[in-house]
Design an enzyme around this catalytic site. Structure first.
Site, mmCIF file in Angstrom:
data_model
loop_
_atom_site.group_PDB
_atom_site.id
_atom_site.type_symbol
_atom_site.label_atom_id
_atom_site.label_comp_id
_atom_site.label_asym_id
_atom_site.label_seq_id
_atom_site.Cartn_x
_atom_site.Cartn_y
_atom_site.Cartn_z
ATOM 1 C CD GLN A 1 15.781 -49.880 -62.022
ATOM 2 O OE1 GLN A 1 15.826 -49.053 -62.923
ATOM 3 N NE2 GLN A 1 16.108 -51.147 -62.214
ATOM 4 C CG ASP B 1 10.816 -50.201 -68.054
ATOM 5 O OD1 ASP B 1 11.795 -50.265 -68.824
ATOM 6 O OD2 ASP B 1 10.915 -50.105 -66.820
ATOM 7 C CE LYS C 1 16.967 -48.389 -66.525
ATOM 8 N NZ LYS C 1 16.106 -49.165 -65.649
#
Ligand code: NDP
Length: 283
Positions: free
Chosen positions: A96, A119, A52
């Site tokens: 994460q 997200d 990322k």
């Protein structure tokens, strides 16, 4: 090779668009920034975060990685999120997953400001998705749609069968597919006669997390196969949920693993981060 849905190539096109948008925002003195929180030393998570970061660098997005000890208390993590929520220089926040046991994942995800939830995991954004008012796109599902659309594969009227009903892949994908006028079936571990469903799929999505789970005899000839799974085989190599070589023989199009859905997930994350910067700056 033309029957392979190449996520690496398709994601490059998305990144080019993102890069241009980031440059336009820079001209307006807006620096796009994504904050990524990594808790603990999980190897796979560290690789995902690195990928990322790299994608952010490629597109001119500032990436700020916050690495935290695996024993961190839930309250400390929530305080860090509160500070990032307040920080005007941070447009997107991503935690994460998975998180260590002492931390309630749902609580953490829902603490992220819904306008920074790139997200698209928090309950407000999922709710918006369900009623078709989504602002952010769920990364993996929207990446799949982009991959199909770049290849000019029509979704409307198709029977899309999704194996897997997680909150991050199966369920949000079902709603996106419905928005695109597909007829959707969602299967899971309690589905009886799974093959009946998979064989009737025009678009079959495997999001199970089990190597070689989808075999040739479970697939209709000419189906489009999307393999979301990321598994490691006996040799330690990354593989998907689909027995690629044999399913390739019958599929019209198929995604490889690696190089299929994975890069598209990251590309959507970048798109969402730019979108976050725009809405926060009322553009
Ligand atoms: P989850 O583990 O949350 O969900 C797995 C789903 O598979 C569950 O709904 C489960 O059913 C279902 N399932 C398990 N066994 C069977 C079975 N025998 N028959 C039918 N269904 C079954 O996984 P995720 O959705 O988080 O991830 C799925 C895979 O995709 C993983 O390999 C993950 O690493 C990968 N992934 C890849 C991404 C990418 O960018 N490429 C992004 C996110 C995930 P039940 O609900 O009944 O338990």
């Amino acid at each position: 090779m033309d029957r392979i849905l190449n996520g690496k190539e398709a994601s490059k096109k998305v990144k080019e668009r993102v890069k241009k948008e980031v440059e336009i925002l820079k001209e307006k003195k807006i620096e796009v920034c994504l904050a990524v929180i990594l808790v603990g030393k999980d190897k796979a998570s560290a690789i995902y975060v690195k990928n990322k970061q790299k994608a952010c660098e490629e597109t001119g997005i500032i990436s700020k990685t916050i690495e935290l000890d695996e024993n961190i208390k839930e309250k400390e993590l929530l305080d860090i999120i509160d500070n990032l929520n307040k920080d005007k220089k941070v447009n997107g926040i991503l935690v994460q997953l998975p998180l260590p046991q002492q931390i309630d994942e749902k609580k953490v995800i829902d603490r992220i400001d819904d306008l920074k939830d790139v997200d698209c995991f928090n309950v407000k954004n999922i709710g918006k998705l369900v009623v078709g008012e989504n602002c952010f796109l769920p990364c993996t599902p929207a990446g799949i749609i982009e991959l199909l659309e770049q290849k000019k594969i029509d979704i409307k009227g198709k029977h899309c069968v999704i194996v897997g009903r997680s909150n991050i892949v199966g369920k949000p994908l079902a709603f996106l597919m419905l928005q695109k006028d597909a007829t959707v079936s969602i299967c899971h571990s309690k589905t009886s006669n799974l093959e009946f469903f998979t064989k009737s799929a025009d678009i079959l999505v495997a999001a199970v997390g089990k190597e070689n789970f989808i075999t040739k005899d479970m697939v209709k000839k000419g189906a489009i196969i999307i393999d979301v799974g990321i598994n490691r085989n006996k040799e330690g190599k990354i593989c998907g949920d689909v027995k690629f070589d044999e399913v390739f023989e019958v599929a019209e199009f198929i995604t490889p693993v690696p190089g299929g859905v994975g890069p598209m997930t990251i590309a959507t994350l970048l798109k969402n981060t730019v979108f976050a910067a725009k809405i926060q700056n009322k553009l």
